[in-house]
Design a protein around this motif. Structure first.
Motif, PDB file in Angstrom:
ATOM      1  N   VAL A  30       0.849  -1.205   0.000  1.00  0.00           N
ATOM      2  CA  VAL A  30       0.000   0.000   0.000  1.00  0.00           C
ATOM      3  C   VAL A  30       0.883   1.254   0.000  1.00  0.00           C
ATOM      4  CG1 VAL A  30      -1.858  -1.237   1.174  1.00  0.00           C
ATOM      5  CG2 VAL A  30      -0.232   0.077   2.534  1.00  0.00           C
ATOM      6  N   LYS A  31       0.274   2.362  -0.456  1.00  0.00           N
ATOM      7  CA  LYS A  31       1.039   3.598  -0.579  1.00  0.00           C
ATOM      8  C   LYS A  31       1.549   4.043   0.800  1.00  0.00           C
ATOM      9  CE  LYS A  31      -2.389   5.216  -3.083  1.00  0.00           C
ATOM     10  NZ  LYS A  31      -3.374   6.101  -3.675  1.00  0.00           N
ATOM     11  N   ASP A  32       0.646   4.047   1.791  1.00  0.00           N
ATOM     12  CA  ASP A  32       1.018   4.458   3.142  1.00  0.00           C
ATOM     13  C   ASP A  32       0.158   3.669   4.134  1.00  0.00           C
ATOM     14  OD1 ASP A  32       1.425   5.642   5.574  1.00  0.00           O
ATOM     15  OD2 ASP A  32       1.301   7.699   4.839  1.00  0.00           O
ATOM     16  N   PRO A  33       0.741   2.722   4.858  1.00  0.00           N
ATOM     17  CA  PRO A  33      -0.034   1.873   5.767  1.00  0.00           C
ATOM     18  C   PRO A  33      -0.770   2.659   6.857  1.00  0.00           C
ATOM     19  CG  PRO A  33       2.179   1.010   5.491  1.00  0.00           C
ATOM     20  CD  PRO A  33       2.163   2.366   4.834  1.00  0.00           C
ATOM     21  N   ALA A  34      -0.328   3.899   7.103  1.00  0.00           N
ATOM     22  CA  ALA A  34      -0.971   4.705   8.150  1.00  0.00           C
ATOM     23  C   ALA A  34      -2.272   5.337   7.645  1.00  0.00           C
ATOM     24  CB  ALA A  34      -0.013   5.788   8.630  1.00  0.00           C
ATOM     25  N   LEU A  35      -2.458   5.356   6.323  1.00  0.00           N
ATOM     26  CA  LEU A  35      -3.649   5.996   5.742  1.00  0.00           C
ATOM     27  C   LEU A  35      -4.674   4.941   5.322  1.00  0.00           C
ATOM     28  CD1 LEU A  35      -1.934   8.667   3.440  1.00  0.00           C
ATOM     29  CD2 LEU A  35      -2.963   9.012   5.708  1.00  0.00           C
ATOM     30  N   PRO A  36      -5.959   5.335   5.169  1.00  0.00           N
ATOM     31  CA  PRO A  36      -6.951   4.367   4.673  1.00  0.00           C
ATOM     32  C   PRO A  36      -6.593   3.907   3.264  1.00  0.00           C
ATOM     33  CG  PRO A  36      -7.986   6.419   5.410  1.00  0.00           C
ATOM     34  CD  PRO A  36      -6.520   6.661   5.385  1.00  0.00           C
ATOM     35  N   PHE A  48      -4.782 -10.140   6.130  1.00  0.00           N
ATOM     36  CA  PHE A  48      -3.714  -9.907   5.158  1.00  0.00           C
ATOM     37  C   PHE A  48      -2.739  -8.890   5.760  1.00  0.00           C
ATOM     38  CE2 PHE A  48      -7.175 -10.373   1.700  1.00  0.00           C
ATOM     39  CZ  PHE A  48      -6.932 -11.733   1.558  1.00  0.00           C
ATOM     40  N   PRO A  49      -1.454  -9.218   5.868  1.00  0.00           N
ATOM     41  CA  PRO A  49      -0.509  -8.185   6.295  1.00  0.00           C
ATOM     42  C   PRO A  49      -0.357  -7.122   5.213  1.00  0.00           C
ATOM     43  CG  PRO A  49       0.592 -10.326   5.993  1.00  0.00           C
ATOM     44  CD  PRO A  49      -0.832 -10.506   5.591  1.00  0.00           C
ATOM     45  N   PHE A  50      -0.113  -5.887   5.610  1.00  0.00           N
ATOM     46  CA  PHE A  50       0.120  -4.841   4.605  1.00  0.00           C
ATOM     47  C   PHE A  50       1.320  -3.985   4.991  1.00  0.00           C
ATOM     48  CE2 PHE A  50      -3.359  -3.572   7.409  1.00  0.00           C
ATOM     49  CZ  PHE A  50      -2.989  -2.324   7.864  1.00  0.00           C
ATOM     50  N   TYR A  51       2.085  -3.613   3.976  1.00  0.00           N
ATOM     51  CA  TYR A  51       3.341  -2.884   4.172  1.00  0.00           C
ATOM     52  C   TYR A  51       3.468  -1.839   3.064  1.00  0.00           C
ATOM     53  CZ  TYR A  51       4.550  -7.106   6.841  1.00  0.00           C
ATOM     54  OH  TYR A  51       4.541  -8.148   7.727  1.00  0.00           O
ATOM     55  N   PRO A  52       4.372  -0.878   3.235  1.00  0.00           N
ATOM     56  CA  PRO A  52       4.677   0.013   2.120  1.00  0.00           C
ATOM     57  C   PRO A  52       5.119  -0.829   0.911  1.00  0.00           C
ATOM     58  CG  PRO A  52       5.785   0.738   4.122  1.00  0.00           C
ATOM     59  CD  PRO A  52       5.188  -0.599   4.424  1.00  0.00           C
ATOM     60  N   ILE A  53       4.881  -0.322  -0.280  1.00  0.00           N
ATOM     61  CA  ILE A  53       5.028  -1.134  -1.498  1.00  0.00           C
ATOM     62  C   ILE A  53       6.376  -1.866  -1.579  1.00  0.00           C
ATOM     63  CG2 ILE A  53       5.217  -0.967  -4.025  1.00  0.00           C
ATOM     64  CD1 ILE A  53       2.902   1.095  -3.882  1.00  0.00           C
ATOM     65  N   GLN A  54       7.473  -1.125  -1.412  1.00  0.00           N
ATOM     66  CA  GLN A  54       8.777  -1.777  -1.622  1.00  0.00           C
ATOM     67  C   GLN A  54       9.020  -2.892  -0.612  1.00  0.00           C
ATOM     68  OE1 GLN A  54      13.381  -0.472  -1.825  1.00  0.00           O
ATOM     69  NE2 GLN A  54      11.983   0.814  -2.995  1.00  0.00           N
ATOM     70  N   GLU A  55       8.600  -2.676   0.634  1.00  0.00           N
ATOM     71  CA  GLU A  55       8.778  -3.703   1.670  1.00  0.00           C
ATOM     72  C   GLU A  55       7.910  -4.931   1.355  1.00  0.00           C
ATOM     73  OE1 GLU A  55       8.236  -1.940   5.543  1.00  0.00           O
ATOM     74  OE2 GLU A  55       8.429  -3.910   6.522  1.00  0.00           O
ATOM     75  N   ALA A  56       6.679  -4.673   0.919  1.00  0.00           N
ATOM     76  CA  ALA A  56       5.765  -5.777   0.583  1.00  0.00           C
ATOM     77  C   ALA A  56       6.290  -6.586  -0.594  1.00  0.00           C
ATOM     78  CB  ALA A  56       4.380  -5.208   0.260  1.00  0.00           C
ATOM     79  N   VAL A  57       6.875  -5.894  -1.561  1.00  0.00           N
ATOM     80  CA  VAL A  57       7.391  -6.565  -2.766  1.00  0.00           C
ATOM     81  C   VAL A  57       8.527  -7.519  -2.398  1.00  0.00           C
ATOM     82  CG1 VAL A  57       8.749  -6.117  -4.865  1.00  0.00           C
ATOM     83  CG2 VAL A  57       6.656  -4.818  -4.423  1.00  0.00           C
ATOM     84  N   GLN A  58       9.391  -7.099  -1.475  1.00  0.00           N
ATOM     85  CA  GLN A  58      10.559  -7.932  -1.148  1.00  0.00           C
ATOM     86  C   GLN A  58      10.164  -9.223  -0.431  1.00  0.00           C
ATOM     87  OE1 GLN A  58      13.213  -7.299  -2.755  1.00  0.00           O
ATOM     88  NE2 GLN A  58      12.245  -5.396  -3.455  1.00  0.00           N
ATOM     89  N   LYS A  59       8.937  -9.313   0.087  1.00  0.00           N
ATOM     90  CA  LYS A  59       8.507 -10.501   0.842  1.00  0.00           C
ATOM     91  C   LYS A  59       7.906 -11.592  -0.041  1.00  0.00           C
ATOM     92  CE  LYS A  59       7.512  -7.713   4.967  1.00  0.00           C
ATOM     93  NZ  LYS A  59       8.611  -8.158   5.820  1.00  0.00           N
ATOM     94  N   SER A  60       7.736 -11.340  -1.335  1.00  0.00           N
ATOM     95  CA  SER A  60       7.058 -12.313  -2.212  1.00  0.00           C
ATOM     96  C   SER A  60       7.843 -12.564  -3.482  1.00  0.00           C
ATOM     97  CB  SER A  60       5.668 -11.792  -2.603  1.00  0.00           C
ATOM     98  OG  SER A  60       4.836 -11.727  -1.476  1.00  0.00           O
TER      99      SER A  60
END
Ligand SMILES: NC(=O)c1ccc[n+]([C@@H]2O[C@H](COP(=O)([O-])OP(=O)(O)OC[C@H]3O[C@@H](n4cnc5c(N)ncnc54)[C@H](OP(=O)(O)O)[C@@H]3O)[C@@H](O)[C@H]2O)c1
Length: 206
Positions: A30-36, A48-60
């Motif tokens: 997501v763009k910013d996990p702190a925002l809706p 579903f876990p959610f992270y800023p885009i680059q962090e989420a990408v590195q996990k998959s």
């Protein structure tokens, strides 16, 4: 499979739920996990876990992008190192193109270091991704791209969520044709007012 999904609206949210039900691990980028964000309720419901885009990408190992197509080049620039990953592009640049690119998949390929980019899940409505069953018949899905690995994974995922088959549309030179194919569905569903409960099935004479 570990799958990161960027964009959690109609398409991203539907695929997240379908892939999870098929046994895959889902992470939202997501763009910013702190925002809706659109899939926040789903993230809570399905854990579903959610992270800023680059962090989420590195996990998959598999990245699905389901955002407005005119942001494709900008999103690709935020992914980080995606050399060994597969990117599945669900987007259609039918109304607004990403910068000077002809389609969203070319924009992705040109703005990150991933070579395994395929276009899939773009040729039908999100409702059909949630439920490809029409009575005893199941809809077909289609995939395009030069990446054999990417097409293999996208085909498996399409079948996992219930599509009867996922036909190979060709290489990267067919990305724009896939978007035109999506426009054919949009034309029938919207402009010709057939509604969103329609979908494509390929028939072959034996
Ligand atoms: N709707 C369909 O039936 C359908 C079918 C096939 C293909 N498509 C294609 O799939 C794509 C998504 O459509 P949709 O209907 O799912 O859209 P949607 O419901 O509006 O969701 C768009 C998602 O993209 C995210 N997003 C927007 N700008 C972004 C950016 N710059 N970086 C990262 N994420 C961004 C949004 O984030 P927030 O949650 O933070 O707002 C939202 O989660 C489009 O390209 C569309 O052409 C749609």
């Amino acid at each position: 499979m570990n799958i990161t999904i960027i964009g959690s609206g109609n398409v991203g949210g539907t695929l997240a739920v379908g892939f999870r039900k098929a046994g895959h691990s889902i992470i939202l980028g997501v763009k910013d996990p702190a925002l809706p964000f659109k899939g926040k309720d789903l993230a809570q419901e399905y854990n579903f876990p959610f992270y800023p885009i680059q962090e989420a990408v590195q996990k998959s190992e598999v990245i699905v992008i389901a955002a407005p197509a005119h942001f494709a080049h900008e999103i690709a620039q935020t992914l980080g190192d995606v050399k060994d990953k597969v990117i599945i592009d669900t987007m259609n640049a039918v109304m607004k193109k990403p910068a000077h690119y002809a389609n969203s998949s070319e924009a992705i390929l040109d703005n990150c270091n991933c070579t395994d980019v395929v276009k899939c899940f773009n040729t039908t409505g999100a409702e059909n991704m949630a439920n490809p069953h029409y009575g005893d018949t199941r809809l077909d899905m289609f995939v395009a791209g030069d990446s054999v690995k990417g097409k293999h994974i996208a085909t498996q995922l399409a079948k996992d969520i219930g599509f009867a088959d996922c036909f190979d549309f060709g290489g990267n030179d067919k990305f724009s044709l896939m978007e035109q194919f999506a426009l054919a569905w949009i034309n029938l569903a919207m402009m010709q007012k057939m509604g969103r409960n329609i979908g494509f099935k390929l028939l072959k004479r034996q």
